[in-house]
Enzyme design. Structure first.
Site, PDB file in Angstrom:
ATOM      1  N   LYS A   1      35.113  17.801  -4.059  1.00  0.00           N
ATOM      2  CA  LYS A   1      35.929  17.903  -2.843  1.00  0.00           C
ATOM      3  C   LYS A   1      37.404  17.744  -3.194  1.00  0.00           C
ATOM      4  O   LYS A   1      37.741  17.166  -4.225  1.00  0.00           O
ATOM      5  CB  LYS A   1      35.525  16.789  -1.857  1.00  0.00           C
ATOM      6  CG  LYS A   1      34.162  16.960  -1.215  1.00  0.00           C
ATOM      7  CD  LYS A   1      33.873  15.806  -0.270  1.00  0.00           C
ATOM      8  CE  LYS A   1      32.494  15.925   0.354  1.00  0.00           C
ATOM      9  NZ  LYS A   1      32.326  17.082   1.238  1.00  0.00           N
TER      10      LYS A   1
ATOM     11  N   ARG B   1      21.077  18.113   2.196  1.00  0.00           N
ATOM     12  CA  ARG B   1      19.839  18.841   2.506  1.00  0.00           C
ATOM     13  C   ARG B   1      18.827  18.719   1.373  1.00  0.00           C
ATOM     14  O   ARG B   1      17.618  18.743   1.617  1.00  0.00           O
ATOM     15  CB  ARG B   1      20.170  20.302   2.838  1.00  0.00           C
ATOM     16  CG  ARG B   1      20.800  21.069   1.721  1.00  0.00           C
ATOM     17  CD  ARG B   1      21.534  22.313   2.200  1.00  0.00           C
ATOM     18  NE  ARG B   1      22.829  21.992   2.811  1.00  0.00           N
ATOM     19  CZ  ARG B   1      23.647  22.882   3.368  1.00  0.00           C
ATOM     20  NH1 ARG B   1      23.298  24.159   3.406  1.00  0.00           N
ATOM     21  NH2 ARG B   1      24.797  22.517   3.899  1.00  0.00           N
TER      22      ARG B   1
HETATM   23  N1  BES Z   1      28.881  15.019   3.622  1.00  0.00           N
HETATM   24  C1  BES Z   1      29.329  16.351   3.787  1.00  0.00           C
HETATM   25  C2  BES Z   1      29.565  16.730   5.246  1.00  0.00           C
HETATM   26  C3  BES Z   1      30.669  15.987   5.952  1.00  0.00           C
HETATM   27  C4  BES Z   1      31.944  16.493   6.015  1.00  0.00           C
HETATM   28  C5  BES Z   1      30.391  14.795   6.596  1.00  0.00           C
HETATM   29  C6  BES Z   1      32.938  15.821   6.682  1.00  0.00           C
HETATM   30  C7  BES Z   1      31.390  14.123   7.275  1.00  0.00           C
HETATM   31  C8  BES Z   1      32.657  14.626   7.320  1.00  0.00           C
HETATM   32  C9  BES Z   1      28.311  17.325   3.198  1.00  0.00           C
HETATM   33  O1  BES Z   1      27.590  16.840   2.124  1.00  0.00           O
HETATM   34  C10 BES Z   1      29.084  18.501   2.710  1.00  0.00           C
HETATM   35  O2  BES Z   1      29.859  18.339   1.819  1.00  0.00           O
HETATM   36  N2  BES Z   1      28.831  19.655   3.317  1.00  0.00           N
HETATM   37  C11 BES Z   1      29.495  20.847   2.949  1.00  0.00           C
HETATM   38  C12 BES Z   1      28.467  21.950   2.848  1.00  0.00           C
HETATM   39  C13 BES Z   1      28.973  23.204   2.212  1.00  0.00           C
HETATM   40  C14 BES Z   1      29.273  22.963   0.748  1.00  0.00           C
HETATM   41  C15 BES Z   1      27.933  24.268   2.370  1.00  0.00           C
HETATM   42  C16 BES Z   1      30.539  21.148   4.020  1.00  0.00           C
HETATM   43  O3  BES Z   1      30.302  20.842   5.188  1.00  0.00           O
HETATM   44  O4  BES Z   1      31.605  21.639   3.672  1.00  0.00           O
HETATM   45 MN    MN Z   2      28.586  17.125   0.299  1.00  0.00          MN
END
Ligand code: BES
Ligand code: MN
Ligand code: ZN
Length: 498
Positions: A276, A350
């Site tokens: 991230k 997931r």
């Molecule tokens: N934990 C995150 C989702 C999230 C984002 C929770 C902001 C709380 C606040 C999740 O694991 C994630 O990173 N999801 C990605 C998925 C994508 C890579 C398909 C996302 O939402 O960007």
């Molecule tokens: Mn994630």
């Protein structure tokens, strides 16, 4: 936990001295018999005059504070508005309790729970106490210098004067159990991941055994043995071993199929190799909010001895970049036997849930399965921070969850699950891939989970928007909201208890 609150119940006629005296009025500013009684003529006149000069109109969620006159045994009078008759008819007792506790702050107060047309039941009064307890929560474990006069955080003492204090006290015991569950969930979400790593998290959950919850902890070797290749892939970049914790509350009929609650417990989500960006990454300590809701709910159910069989299962992992991390293009085999091509290591939740869902449905044959997860940023784009996304294969279960959310004021909104979302996760090399692209990100994530659910009513709550970094409310001033505990407790109470 900072602050805290002590709550006692006494009859409307009881008298005390010092502190605040709280009374309630509607928009006609009329006092109830009990309020007139404690205030006396002098007090009532003072309230009327102060209302006039301060332009206090008794609107809902407004308050007037004035020094108490000599005839009243209190230091300060707090008059809280309840608004019109219509407002009073749809009064949210939990919110009112939170609002009142916020006005009283760290003081001692007597609260006259009475107003013209008052129709509160013992359970309503208990909900008031629940709101007051939740409002008084603060997380200051890591502040070495404590503020002693913080409005929201120092210890308060409320004496609730009510027509039937005995009944209220009994109902409030259950509400206190629910409050403890929410507080537990908030504490877990607020804790930093260097403290709350998987093994420590599991240890804390094991304390639920004191309430009669059976707790089973699976370590890495046991998960390998079972074949949880998806969950393990996420965990393999971390120096900390994952854990799978299964909680069982057997308050229902022996042998009756349980309700299963499943939570995403990513103690920190760096994104892994698909790392991230730095801005806001600290929020990813809250990526275990789904699991915290499950743990908090099990606490609440056990504390109030709910007459239902409920299983909680949480997959606890840390998602980190490392020489041993899983990588984009890896193909992993899940416990179900289905293979997954990893496109993005940041779509880790997931993978964790896939193995936990499969394990729970095949081991316990639940009558329904509900998972909670801070799964996607896309759900925040779609719905914002005040309502969670609901995906389900079952209209009846959806309706029950929606109703419980309305009752608990933890709202959910049903989202679609159409074949197109499922198609989006087909993979060139494996049975599926772990992302479906930018479009409909919350829905393709749900479609992924659905591939791990057989013939059982199932619902997925994407709580990324509501679990953390929460909008301040009358009952929550904490970063971690403990979202979901009150909804799930309500769901069990209204549908699964005998
Ligand atoms: N934990 C995150 C989702 C999230 C984002 C929770 C902001 C709380 C606040 C999740 O694991 C994630 O990173 N999801 C990605 C998925 C994508 C890579 C398909 C996302 O939402 O960007
Ligand atoms: Mn994630
Ligand atoms: Zn995540």
């Amino acid at each position: 936990m900072a602050g805290g609150i002590e709550i006692a119940f006494e009859p409307l006629t009881s008298r005390g001295s010092g502190g605040d005296l709280v009374v309630f009025v509607g928009d006609d500013l009329a006092l109830s018999g009990a309020a007139s009684e404690v205030l006396g003529r002098q007090g009532a006149e003072l309230v009327a005059r102060a209302a006039m000069s301060e332009r206090f109109k008794g609107k809902a969620q407004s308050a007037l504070s004035i020094p108490a006159p000599a005839n009243v045994e209190a230091d300060r009078l707090v008059v809280i508005g309840l608004g019109s008759e219509k407002d009073r008819a749809k009064l949210d007792w939990t919110t009112l309790g939170g609002f009142t506790a916020g006005k009283v702050g760290a003081r001692k107060a007597r609260v006259v729970l009475d107003w013209p047309g008052f129709a509160g039941s013992a359970r309503d009064v208990a909900d008031f106490s629940l709101g007051a307890r939740l409002r008084s929560y603060g997380f200051d474990r890591y502040k070495t210098k404590k503020k002693d006069e913080d409005e929201d955080e120092a210890t308060a003492a409320l004496t609730l004067l009510t027509a039937d204090p005995t009944a209220a006290e009994t109902a409030a015991k259950d509400a206190a159990g629910v409050a403890e569950g929410v507080v537990l969930a908030r504490n877990l979400v607020n804790e930093p991941p260097n403290v709350l790593y998987p093994e420590e998290y599991a240890r804390r959950v094991s304390e639920l055994t004191k309430l009669g919850v059976e707790v089973e902890i699976l370590d890495l070797a046991q998960m390998k043995q079972l074949g949880m290749g998806a969950l393990i892939a996420v965990a393999q970049g971390s120096a900390r071993e994952p854990r799978l914790v299964i909680m069982r509350w057997n308050g229902g009929e022996p042998g009756e199929a349980p309700l299963a609650l499943i939570g995403k417990g990513v103690v920190f989500d760096s994104g892994g190799i698909s790392i991230k960006s730095a801005g806001g990454m600290e929020d990813m300590k809250g990526d275990m909010g789904g699991s915290a809701a499950v743990v908090g709910t099990l606490h609440a159910l056990a504390a109030r001895k709910a007459k239902a069989n409920v299983i909680g299962a949480i997959g606890i992992v840390e998602n980190m970049p490392d020489g041993n991390s899983y990588r984009p293009s890896d193909i992993v085999t899940s416990l179900s036997g289905q293979t997954i091509e990893v496109i993005n290591t940041d779509a880790e939740g997931r993978l964790v849930l896939a193995d936990v869902l499969w394990h729970i449905q095949s081991t316990y044959k639940p009558k329904a399965m509900i998972d909670l997860a801070t799964l996607t940023g896309a759900i925040i784009v779609a719905l914002g921070q005040d309502i969670a996304g609901l995906f389900s294969n079952d209209d009846d279960l959806s309706a029950k969850i929606t109703a419980a959310g309305e009752a608990a004021n933890e709202k959910v909104w049903r989202m679609p699950l159409i074949p197109a979302y499922d198609k989006a996760i087909d993979s060139k090399f494996a049975d599926m891939k772990n992302t479906g692209g930018r479009h409909g990100g919350a829905a393709t994530a749900a479609a992924f989970l659905k591939r791990y659910v057989n013939d059982v009513p199932w619902a997925h709550l994407d709580i990324a928007g509501v679990a953390m970094s929460s909008t301040p409310s009358e009952i929550n001033r904490s970063w971690g909201a403990g979202w979901g505990v009150r909804l799930l407790d309500r769901l069990v109470r209204d549908n699964y208890e005998r």
